[in-house]
Design an enzyme around this catalytic site. Structure first.
Site, PDB file in Angstrom:
ATOM      1  N   GLU A 188      72.499 -36.575 -14.199  1.00  0.00           N
ATOM      2  CA  GLU A 188      73.884 -36.609 -14.677  1.00  0.00           C
ATOM      3  C   GLU A 188      74.114 -37.735 -15.687  1.00  0.00           C
ATOM      4  OE1 GLU A 188      76.656 -35.286 -11.216  1.00  0.00           O
ATOM      5  OE2 GLU A 188      74.938 -36.261 -10.318  1.00  0.00           O
ATOM      6  N   SER A 201      76.058 -32.211  -9.816  1.00  0.00           N
ATOM      7  CA  SER A 201      76.341 -31.383 -10.997  1.00  0.00           C
ATOM      8  C   SER A 201      75.700 -29.996 -10.917  1.00  0.00           C
ATOM      9  CB  SER A 201      75.896 -32.082 -12.290  1.00  0.00           C
ATOM     10  OG  SER A 201      76.784 -33.112 -12.592  1.00  0.00           O
ATOM     11  N   TYR A 218      79.946 -28.110 -17.588  1.00  0.00           N
ATOM     12  CA  TYR A 218      79.842 -28.978 -18.772  1.00  0.00           C
ATOM     13  C   TYR A 218      79.584 -28.278 -20.101  1.00  0.00           C
ATOM     14  CZ  TYR A 218      79.070 -32.200 -14.918  1.00  0.00           C
ATOM     15  OH  TYR A 218      79.197 -32.895 -13.750  1.00  0.00           O
ATOM     16  N   ARG A 241      86.006 -38.088  -4.366  1.00  0.00           N
ATOM     17  CA  ARG A 241      86.605 -36.753  -4.480  1.00  0.00           C
ATOM     18  C   ARG A 241      85.963 -35.901  -3.401  1.00  0.00           C
ATOM     19  NH1 ARG A 241      84.417 -34.029  -9.033  1.00  0.00           N
ATOM     20  NH2 ARG A 241      83.373 -32.782  -7.473  1.00  0.00           N
ATOM     21  N   ASP A 283      85.416 -32.366  -1.604  1.00  0.00           N
ATOM     22  CA  ASP A 283      85.444 -30.968  -2.061  1.00  0.00           C
ATOM     23  C   ASP A 283      85.356 -29.973  -0.899  1.00  0.00           C
ATOM     24  OD1 ASP A 283      85.434 -32.167  -4.511  1.00  0.00           O
ATOM     25  OD2 ASP A 283      83.387 -31.575  -5.053  1.00  0.00           O
ATOM     26  N   GLU A 307      81.480 -31.311   0.271  1.00  0.00           N
ATOM     27  CA  GLU A 307      80.800 -32.576  -0.023  1.00  0.00           C
ATOM     28  C   GLU A 307      81.808 -33.600  -0.497  1.00  0.00           C
ATOM     29  OE1 GLU A 307      78.593 -33.150  -3.520  1.00  0.00           O
ATOM     30  OE2 GLU A 307      79.814 -31.839  -4.753  1.00  0.00           O
ATOM     31  N   ASN A 356      82.103 -36.878  -3.336  1.00  0.00           N
ATOM     32  CA  ASN A 356      81.476 -37.554  -4.480  1.00  0.00           C
ATOM     33  C   ASN A 356      82.111 -38.925  -4.630  1.00  0.00           C
ATOM     34  OD1 ASN A 356      79.907 -35.227  -5.916  1.00  0.00           O
ATOM     35  ND2 ASN A 356      81.871 -34.372  -5.301  1.00  0.00           N
ATOM     36  N   GLY A 378      83.352 -37.183 -11.532  1.00  0.00           N
ATOM     37  CA  GLY A 378      83.569 -37.106 -12.975  1.00  0.00           C
ATOM     38  C   GLY A 378      84.830 -37.871 -13.333  1.00  0.00           C
TER      39      GLY A 378
END
Ligand SMILES: Nc1ncnc2c1ncn2[C@@H]1O[C@H](COP(=O)(O)OP(=O)(O)O)[C@@H](O)[C@H]1O
Ligand SMILES: [Mg+2]
Length: 385
Positions: free
Chosen positions: A36, A210, A279, A319, A321, A335, A337, A341
């Site tokens: 990433e 990602s 992306y 974050r 999810d 998960e 993070n 991002g």
């Protein structure tokens, strides 16, 4: 706990002294030895552009091989003027982490310490979001933004996170963990997957990001190649039932008293939210903020997000999810993070903004949380009390 209170009155519940108005010396770590790397160049550019201009920024670019370089002022100036991802020059002076001391810069004309108030790792994935850099910064006695060693490592390892979340009764996606040695007995593995999970399944590296190395498998014949692909990114992989679900994400912010913001939804135009959808394809996904959820599901998601964050020992931000099964409404925690991002159009800052915390104020709060955590740990005794 009442999650809705946590986002309606963030100023009242803010748990650390604000650093607003304080000029700080901040090192931004970006790039990194990770799949990433490019995402980090974009996230870091947004962070640089949105930090209060009173701060003194030092840009430390980390190459794909993991070497740290203090970038010349021109990289900062170009970033502030343009809208491109951050440049990273590997011919710039080397930065070393000195345990017990901090960061030291080695250039052609000698070396010098780099005085800092806080480090902001804007690194995604391996060697950045997984506790390794956090360990270095702990040893160097530096305050840093985001989760600490444990929270980062748990967030990175989806198998470990599931183990913890399951133990506190949170609704995880069931999975089978496999390693290279399991692939030697492919038939046994495939039969186990078939009887425990059924088809289709989703195969992914346990410590990836990602969507790199991940794939959907429709039947027995596709399992081996998908497993091999995931094993290129990690030594262990997860095999999960493929959930036909809405993808819901929730921003969480704080140290001991984290608060959740109203969730958003990702609607990928691809079969799932793959790397291209994230992306490359400009129409790869629609981001809905806030997500269209009834009040009880929204509150439940926020409640689970905060519980998952605390159970995993996270601090700073994450974050979290989810999937909501389209057929029966079941909520699954997917998960967390710890360095999500962070471009100005990324979900984490956007969800905070929609919940009343604009990007620049979010950055200030993250810095406050970093300094606050360091301060509380500075009071600890490391000798006999
Ligand atoms: N069990 C699953 N069922 C269906 N889709 C999945 C499943 N696990 C992951 N995905 C899809 O793959 C994407 C990436 O997987 P994720 O677990 O979020 O790993 P990471 O984002 O760290 O690469 C998710 O956003 C989702 O679109
Ligand atoms: Mg993900």
């Amino acid at each position: 706990m009442k999650p809705e209170l946590r986002w309606l009155k963030p100023d009242i519940l803010q748990e650390t002294e604000s650093i607003q108005g304080m000029a700080m010396r901040i090192a931004i770590l970006y790039g990194g030895k990770s799949g990433e790397h490019e995402v980090s160049l974009r996230s870091a550019a947004s962070v640089v552009r949105n930090l209060d201009k009173s701060h003194k920024l030092h840009l430390i670019g980390i190459t794909r091989h993991g070497a740290w370089h203090l970038q010349p002022d021109s990289v900062l100036a170009d970033c502030l003027e343009g809208d491109l991802p951050l440049d990273l020059r590997s011919d710039a002076p080397v930065v070393l982490v000195v345990p017990g001391t901090g960061l030291r810069v080695y250039g052609a004309r000698g070396s010098a310490d780099l005085p800092l108030d806080v480090v902001f790792p804007v690194l995604h994935g391996t060697f950045g979001e997984d506790g390794t850099v956090q360990g270095l910064l702990e040893c160097a006695d530096l305050a840093y933004v985001g989760a600490d060693v444990l929270g980062s490592a748990v967030g990175m390892d989806k198998e470990m996170a599931k183990t913890i979340w399951k133990s506190v009764g949170l609704p995880i996606v069931p999975s089978i963990t496999a390693t290279t040695s399991d692939l030697k007995e492919m038939d046994t593995l495939a039969s186990r997957v078939e009887s425990v999970l059924g088809w289709p399944v989703f195969v992914k590296p346990a410590r990836g990001g990602s969507s790199v190395g991940a794939s959907k498998v429709d039947n027995r014949s596709g399992l081996e190649s998908a497993a091999q692909k995931a094993l290129l990114c990690d030594t262990k992989i997860l095999i999960e039932p493929f959930i036909h679900g809405k993808e819901i994400e929730c921003s969480v912010l704080g140290n001991e008293n984290p608060r959740a913001f109203p969730p958003g939804e990702i609607v990928p135009s691809h079969e799932y939210y793959d790397y291209e959808a994230k992306y490359i394809d400009p129409d790869g996904a629609a981001l809905l903020i806030p997500a269209e959820l009834d009040e009880s599901s929204r509150n439940r998601i926020m409640e689970i997000a905060v519980s998952a964050y605390s159970a995993a020992g996270m601090s700073g931000m994450a974050r979290v999810d989810f999937f909501i099964d389209k057929s029966n409404g079941t909520i699954y925690l997917n998960e967390a993070n710890t360095i999500p991002g962070f471009t100005s159009i990324s979900m984490y800052p956007k969800m905070c903004e929609a919940g009343g915390l604009p990007y620049p104020a979010l950055l200030d709060e993250l810095l406050s949380l970093a300094v606050g955590r360091k301060k509380s740990r500075a009071a600890l005794h490391y000798d006999r009390v």
